[in-house]
Design an enzyme around this catalytic site. Sequence first.
Site, PDB file in Angstrom:
ATOM      1  N   CYS A   1       0.681  -1.222  -0.037  1.00 44.93           N
ATOM      2  CA  CYS A   1       0.051   0.388   0.350  1.00 44.93           C
ATOM      3  C   CYS A   1       0.707   1.370  -0.385  1.00 44.93           C
ATOM      4  O   CYS A   1      -0.003   2.065  -0.163  1.00 44.93           O
ATOM      5  CB  CYS A   1      -0.529   0.142   1.449  1.00 44.93           C
ATOM      6  SG  CYS A   1      -2.225  -1.852   1.180  1.00 44.93           S
TER       7      CYS A   1
ATOM      8  N   SER B   1     -13.703 -11.554  -5.822  1.00 43.24           N
ATOM      9  CA  SER B   1     -14.170 -11.229  -4.607  1.00 43.24           C
ATOM     10  C   SER B   1     -14.411 -12.185  -3.930  1.00 43.24           C
ATOM     11  O   SER B   1     -14.084 -12.978  -3.988  1.00 43.24           O
ATOM     12  CB  SER B   1     -15.144  -9.801  -5.355  1.00 43.24           C
ATOM     13  OG  SER B   1     -16.395 -11.181  -5.529  1.00 43.24           O
TER      14      SER B   1
END
Lengths: 142, 389
Positions: free
Chosen positions: B84, B120
Site C-alpha cells: 500500500c 471478490s
Amino acid sequence: MAEKKKSEKEKEPDMTFYHPDLLEVPENGLPYLKGYKCKKCGQLDFPKLDPCPTCWGEEFEMVPLSRKGILYSFSDLYIGQPGLKTPYICGYIDLPENIRIFAMLKGEVNTFKCDEEVELTTGHIRMNADGLPITSYMFQKV
Amino acid sequence: MKLQRDVYIAGVGETIFGKHKMDYDELGRLAAFQAIKASNIEKPGMIGSAYVGNAHNGIVTGQTIFKDIGICGTAPIINVESACSAGAMAVHLAIKDVACGLTELSMGVGAENHTLRRKSGTAFMPAMSDIEAVHGGVMTGKYAMRATRYMYETGATIEDLALITQKNRRHATHNPHASFKGEYSIEEIVNSRMVAYPLTLHQCCGVVDGAGAVVVCSGDMIKKLGIQKPVKIRGSVVTSGPYHNRPRDITGDDITEMTSAMLYEESGIGPKEVDILELHDAFTIAELLYYECMQLCEKGEGLKFLRDGQATYGGQCVVSPRGGMLSYGHPIGASGAAQIAANVKQLRGECNGYQVEPIPRIAMSHVTGGGLSGTEHAACTMHMISKDW
C-alpha cells in the site's frame, strides 16, 4: 530427461505438519512450542530466527515454551484467505516468556474474550497442495 | 530525509477510483498525463526520472505506462513495490532526485487495477512464506484485532467505529473521484455484512482500481514552468517496520508513531498545525488509532477527538477531506500518490463541491504498507506539503 524430472517432482508429497522446528507433539504427552534461546546474548525467540536478530549469534538452545497464555486480542474472520473455510478465528497469545504468538483459535465464533486464558492444542490450519490437511499449533479456551 | 534543496510540486493528476475496464497502465497514463499538463510541461524530454508504484499487476509496470507517451527512452523509469505504500514511495523517490540535484523535474505515479484480476470475497494477505499467513492471517484480521483490543480497553463500540465511515463518506459526497460516498446511517454501517469482527463491510475500504500522479521540480524549474500556485515539499519520510515478536500495544502503531515524529522534526511543522490530513483509513479503526499515533490528540483521546468534531470541517484538522480510502476504495499501489494529488488540489482550492474552507495551507499524508509477521506494517511513507504563494 526433462519429463522424467518433472514426474519425480510431482510425486514429492507436500507438507502435512507445520513445523518440526516449532512444534513438538510427543507420542505420550502434551504438545509444546519450541522457543530458541541465543547462546550468545540469551534472547529467547519464537519462531526460530537464525541468526539471532539482536546479536547475529548462530547457536541456540531449544527451550519448551509454556502451554498456557493470555489471549491479547482476536478476530472472528468471515472473509478469509482464498481456499480457507469461513468463519475461522485468529488471535494473538501472550506467553509468560514475553513472547507473542499469532495462531488460529479452536472454538466457536462470538465466544472469545480479550485477556482470557488459552492453552496450546493442535489442529488443521489449511489443506496442502495434495488436498491433505496440514497440522499445526492452535490455541483453545482452558 | 533532510532535503538538500527546495522541492516543489508543479502538478498532480488522479483518475476516478472505482471498478475499471481500463488496466493499470491506461489508468496510470491518464493520471500521469493530467499531472504533466497541470505542470505546463508542453513536450517530451523534460522529465528527468519517473518512479511508478504498483503492487500486483506484473513486471515493468512503469515502462508499460510510459512507453508510448514520449517518456521511455528519455528518462530512467524505476518501478517501486511496497504494497500500500508503493505510490507514496514513488513520489518520495522523485522528490529525492530533485532534492539531491540529480534532476530538475521528476515524477511519481501510483497505479493499480485489482478488479480485472482479483476474485471478490477473499482478503489480502502476506505471502505464504509468512508464518502468520500460513496460520490464516489476513490484513482485515490484523486491523480487526486492533479494534477488538481498542474496544476492550476503552469501552468504544462498533457504533463509535462507524462514525469514521460516516464522516469520510460525507466528506466525499461531491467528490467525483470517490466511489463510496454520501450519507450513510450508523445502523446501515453497523448492520452491513460482517467481514472480520468487529469490522463490517462499510468499515472496510473497497477493492477498486485507480491511479494518482505527482510532478515535482526544483525552485528554478517551478518558475520556468510558470506555475502560479507552487506547493512546497516540507518533508518526505519513508521507514521500514521494526521487528518484534514480543507483547506490545496494538492500539498504537509503532511505525506510524516513528514516521510522524520524524516528519514533524524534518518539516518543523507540529501536529496541531496540520490543516488537512489523508491517512491510511483502510479500516475505520485505523483512522481512530492514528489520531493518537500522529499526536493530533493525546493517547486515549482519539474517540473524543472524533466525537468533538475535531476531524471534520471546522475542527482542528480535517481528516480524510477527499473521503479517504473508505470512500475512494484502495487500489494498493495507487493510493499513496492519489492522497498527495488530492491534498495539492485542496491547497490550491480546486476541489469544487468538497473544498475545505478556509482553504488549507498545510497538508499531511500517511500510508503504511504490508503486514508482515512481527511488524505492525512493513513500510510507512508520510509527506508534509504547504502552500507557497
